[in-house]
Design a protein around this motif. Structure first.
Motif, PDB file in Angstrom:
ATOM      1  N   ALA A 175      -2.884  56.146  40.116  1.00 16.50           N
ATOM      2  CA  ALA A 175      -1.733  56.123  39.207  1.00 16.50           C
ATOM      3  C   ALA A 175      -0.517  55.567  39.921  1.00 16.50           C
ATOM      4  N   ALA A 176       0.445  55.089  39.122  1.00 16.58           N
ATOM      5  CA  ALA A 176       1.683  54.553  39.695  1.00 16.58           C
ATOM      6  C   ALA A 176       2.871  55.087  38.925  1.00 16.58           C
ATOM      7  N   ALA A 177       3.938  55.375  39.671  1.00 16.89           N
ATOM      8  CA  ALA A 177       5.175  55.848  39.044  1.00 16.89           C
ATOM      9  C   ALA A 177       6.276  54.848  39.336  1.00 16.89           C
ATOM     10  N   GLY A 178       7.196  54.677  38.405  1.00 14.15           N
ATOM     11  CA  GLY A 178       8.339  53.787  38.610  1.00 14.15           C
ATOM     12  C   GLY A 178       9.455  54.558  39.306  1.00 14.15           C
ATOM     13  N   MET A 179       9.880  54.060  40.463  1.00 16.56           N
ATOM     14  CA  MET A 179      10.919  54.794  41.214  1.00 16.56           C
ATOM     15  C   MET A 179      12.264  54.760  40.487  1.00 16.56           C
TER      16      MET A 179
ATOM     17  N   HIS B 213       7.715  39.693  34.831  1.00 16.04           N
ATOM     18  CA  HIS B 213       8.697  38.936  34.049  1.00 16.04           C
ATOM     19  C   HIS B 213       8.772  39.530  32.641  1.00 16.04           C
ATOM     20  N   ASP B 214       9.382  40.706  32.577  1.00 20.52           N
ATOM     21  CA  ASP B 214       9.499  41.437  31.322  1.00 20.52           C
ATOM     22  C   ASP B 214      10.876  41.166  30.750  1.00 20.52           C
ATOM     23  N   LYS B 215      11.104  41.522  29.484  1.00 16.92           N
ATOM     24  CA  LYS B 215      12.448  41.364  28.909  1.00 16.92           C
ATOM     25  C   LYS B 215      13.334  42.451  29.500  1.00 16.92           C
TER      26      LYS B 215
ATOM     27  N   GLY C  61      15.928  50.632  31.872  1.00 16.12           N
ATOM     28  CA  GLY C  61      14.691  51.163  32.469  1.00 16.12           C
ATOM     29  C   GLY C  61      13.590  50.134  32.635  1.00 16.12           C
ATOM     30  N   ARG C  62      13.884  48.881  32.359  1.00 15.24           N
ATOM     31  CA  ARG C  62      12.859  47.836  32.469  1.00 15.24           C
ATOM     32  C   ARG C  62      13.417  46.681  33.292  1.00 15.24           C
ATOM     33  N   TYR C  63      12.836  46.488  34.466  1.00  9.37           N
ATOM     34  CA  TYR C  63      13.345  45.462  35.372  1.00  9.37           C
ATOM     35  C   TYR C  63      12.278  44.405  35.638  1.00  9.37           C
ATOM     36  N   ARG C  64      12.727  43.323  36.292  1.00 12.88           N
ATOM     37  CA  ARG C  64      11.758  42.291  36.691  1.00 12.88           C
ATOM     38  C   ARG C  64      11.297  42.510  38.128  1.00 12.88           C
TER      39      ARG C  64
ATOM     40  N   ALA D 251       7.328  55.264  30.177  1.00 12.11           N
ATOM     41  CA  ALA D 251       6.711  56.363  30.925  1.00 12.11           C
ATOM     42  C   ALA D 251       7.277  56.439  32.338  1.00 12.11           C
ATOM     43  N   LEU D 252       7.272  57.640  32.897  1.00 18.36           N
ATOM     44  CA  LEU D 252       7.644  57.806  34.300  1.00 18.36           C
ATOM     45  C   LEU D 252       6.504  57.304  35.175  1.00 18.36           C
ATOM     46  N   LEU D 253       5.297  57.605  34.726  1.00 14.60           N
ATOM     47  CA  LEU D 253       4.138  57.169  35.503  1.00 14.60           C
ATOM     48  C   LEU D 253       2.908  57.094  34.617  1.00 14.60           C
ATOM     49  N   GLY D 254       1.922  56.366  35.108  1.00 14.50           N
ATOM     50  CA  GLY D 254       0.692  56.244  34.339  1.00 14.50           C
ATOM     51  C   GLY D 254      -0.454  55.861  35.247  1.00 14.50           C
ATOM     52  N   GLY D 255      -1.654  56.209  34.815  1.00 12.92           N
ATOM     53  CA  GLY D 255      -2.804  55.840  35.627  1.00 12.92           C
ATOM     54  C   GLY D 255      -4.099  56.220  34.954  1.00 12.92           C
TER      55      GLY D 255
HETATM   56  P1  AMP Z   1       2.299  50.675  34.280  1.00 17.70           P
HETATM   57  O1  AMP Z   1       1.175  50.445  35.206  1.00 17.70           O
HETATM   58  O2  AMP Z   1       2.748  49.454  33.537  1.00 17.70           O
HETATM   59  O3  AMP Z   1       2.088  51.849  33.372  1.00 17.70           O
HETATM   60  O4  AMP Z   1       3.520  51.065  35.226  1.00 17.70           O
HETATM   61  C1  AMP Z   1       3.546  52.270  35.937  1.00 17.70           C
HETATM   62  C2  AMP Z   1       4.972  52.775  35.981  1.00 17.70           C
HETATM   63  O5  AMP Z   1       5.841  51.775  36.528  1.00 17.70           O
HETATM   64  C3  AMP Z   1       5.565  53.060  34.601  1.00 17.70           C
HETATM   65  O6  AMP Z   1       5.207  54.330  34.157  1.00 17.70           O
HETATM   66  C4  AMP Z   1       7.036  52.934  34.868  1.00 17.70           C
HETATM   67  O7  AMP Z   1       7.567  54.109  35.434  1.00 17.70           O
HETATM   68  C5  AMP Z   1       7.108  51.839  35.899  1.00 17.70           C
HETATM   69  N1  AMP Z   1       7.405  50.540  35.270  1.00 17.70           N
HETATM   70  C6  AMP Z   1       6.559  49.705  34.645  1.00 17.70           C
HETATM   71  N2  AMP Z   1       7.176  48.584  34.242  1.00 17.70           N
HETATM   72  C7  AMP Z   1       8.468  48.708  34.634  1.00 17.70           C
HETATM   73  C8  AMP Z   1       9.623  47.865  34.547  1.00 17.70           C
HETATM   74  N3  AMP Z   1       9.566  46.669  33.987  1.00 17.70           N
HETATM   75  N4  AMP Z   1      10.787  48.325  35.066  1.00 17.70           N
HETATM   76  C9  AMP Z   1      10.854  49.531  35.670  1.00 17.70           C
HETATM   77  N5  AMP Z   1       9.794  50.358  35.802  1.00 17.70           N
HETATM   78  C10 AMP Z   1       8.625  49.957  35.291  1.00 17.70           C
END
Ligand code: AMP
Length: 446
Positions: free
Chosen positions: A328-332, A137-139, A143-146, A304-308
């Protein structure tokens, strides 16, 4: 006296029965969510295919965990004082009284599954890959979704630097396979339970004297999550961060050596990175290596595209035995938006070269059966079964670029035949239905 309803209209004719009124509502996708329409799917299919290939190449097995879990998994795992748990997690109570949460990230669920299925008894490390929706539940903003989607890789059960690098290498290979080249890896080490507390103490005493120079959010972080002070993107706060003590000066020998080896292997593999001593990541469980990959040379963009990073204590925290891990996880959505920004062409799914046209009730029924037979023979066939006229179906076949149209009308259906029409020359030939598949195969080869 109540009025009698008229049963007859003007001139004594029975009036048409009125269509009952429907109660209507206007519905929209919930804020922060988005539909992925058919024309967008080529990006998603491509990304999924590249991820599946990378998982196979680097030896990861796919795991799918539920989209909801016991809320305590995230409170304990992700961390009570993280933004995710404090502000973003979607929680709900079931009719049976369970407190659940929609998964805001993959790692805690995967660690739960690792323990629950006794994966410690498998040859270690266990390498797992997941892909699916996550909820925060982000704003909502660009590039930022719920509800968004993540690609997630974990290596559980290996303390060595090789696994840290392999996670990074796997994601780099995915970005490269997508032809994405302009990205930057930022990396840091945040130490372990032995060395991080001393650093945090020094960091707090540094910020204590400067609390009047940081934003209200950072003042909250000071009490709850001091490492996140270093992560603030506010210009005023960045000035304070730039002179803050650096964790790298506080690492114990083990953490320093581990980090040195990670960087050396990255150098050997010619994977460039930028060492960012203030990179901390937002979650509580990280130890040692942390990293993020951004589109540009700086980390001030959309996200970020991805982080971990490494999380050596999480398995133990969930009553497992002490087990080192990294992931690590990447946002599709972010990767797909990057693909579009870089104008990278994704090849369309090949359209069918054969189009089936039907006419009349019997023609339609036989066409449906024949359509199935073509699928079984591995030949893609286009159709517009809902259209009754031959003209409109031919128009669609032409628009879709079909080479061959197969026309099955009432006459052909009765005679067990079918017309094969060459869409370029317009030449038509009638053949027996039982021969049509072989005839089409022959023509497609020409
Ligand atoms: P995080 O663990 O928060 O660093 O998330 C890993 C990846 O998920 C981020 O690098 C983004 O690519 C993606 N991500 C995180 N939050 C969002 C969001 N609210 N909407 C879209 N992508 C997100």
């Amino acid at each position: 006296m109540p009025k009698k309803r008229k049963k007859h209209g003007r001139r004594g004719r029975p009036s048409k029965p009125r269509k009952p009124r429907l109660s209507k509502i206007k519905v929209q996708a919930p804020k922060g969510t988005h539909d992925i329409l058919p024309e967008e799917q080529k990006y998603w299919d491509k990304l999924r295919a590249v991820v599946a290939q990378a998982a196979t190449n680097y030896g990861f097995g796919r795991i799918d965990t539920p989209v909801f879990e016991d809320v305590r998994l995230y409170i304990k795992g992700t961390g009570q004082n993280t933004d995710i748990v404090q502000k973003e997690i979607y929680t709900f109570k079931t009719k049976g009284g369970e407190q659940l949460a929609l998964r805001p990230e993959f790692t805690p669920g995967i660690v739960r599954a690792y323990i629950e299925h006794g994966m410690k008894n498998l040859p270690q490390p266990v390498k797992l890959c997941s892909i699916g929706p996550v909820f925060r539940h982000d704003k909502p903003q660009a590039g930022r979704y719920r509800q968004f989607h993540q690609i997630n890789f974990e290596i559980i059960g290996d303390p060595t630097e090789v696994s840290d690098v392999q996670i990074i290498q796997t994601f780099v290979s995915i970005l490269k396979r997508l032809n994405l080249k302009k990205f930057t890896i930022f990396i840091n080490s945040i130490g372990c339970l032995m060395c991080a507390p001393k650093y945090k103490k020094n960091l707090l005493s540094y910020y204590k004297k400067r609390l009047n120079r940081v934003c209200p959010e950072c003042r909250r972080r000071f009490d709850k999550n001091p490492l996140r002070l270093l992560d603030c993107k506010n210009e005023k706060c960045k000035k304070v961060t730039n002179e803050a003590p650096q964790i790298l000066d506080y690492l114990c020998d083990e953490c320093r050596l581990h980090f040195k080896k990670v960087l050396e292997i990255l150098d050997d593999l010619e994977i460039p990175y930028i060492l960012n001593p203030y990179l901390v990541r937002g979650l509580d469980y990280y130890t040692k290596t942390v990293f993020e990959v951004w589109e540009d040379k700086d980390d001030s963009g959309q996200g970020a595209l991805l982080g971990g990073g490494r999380y050596d204590n999480l398995v133990e925290m969930f009553k497992g035995k002490s087990t080192p891990a990294v992931g690590a996880a990447a946002g599709m959505e972010r990767i797909i938006s990057f693909l579009k920004k870089q104008d990278i062409k994704i090849s369309e799914i090949e359209k069918p070269k054969v189009f089936m046209i039907q006419l009349g009730e019997l023609g339609k029924r036989k066409s449906l059966k024949l359509f199935d037979e073509f699928q079984r023979n591995g030949i893609k066939v286009g159709e517009a079964f809902s259209k009754p006229s031959i003209k409109s179906q031919l128009k669609i076949a032409d628009k879709e670029g079909a080479k061959i149209a197969l026309i099955l009308g009432q006459k052909e259906a009765l005679e067990d035949s079918i017309i094969i029409r060459d869409m370029v020359s317009g030449v038509q030939e009638t053949v027996l239905i039982e021969k049509v598949i072989n005839e089409v195969k022959k023509r497609l080869k020409q």
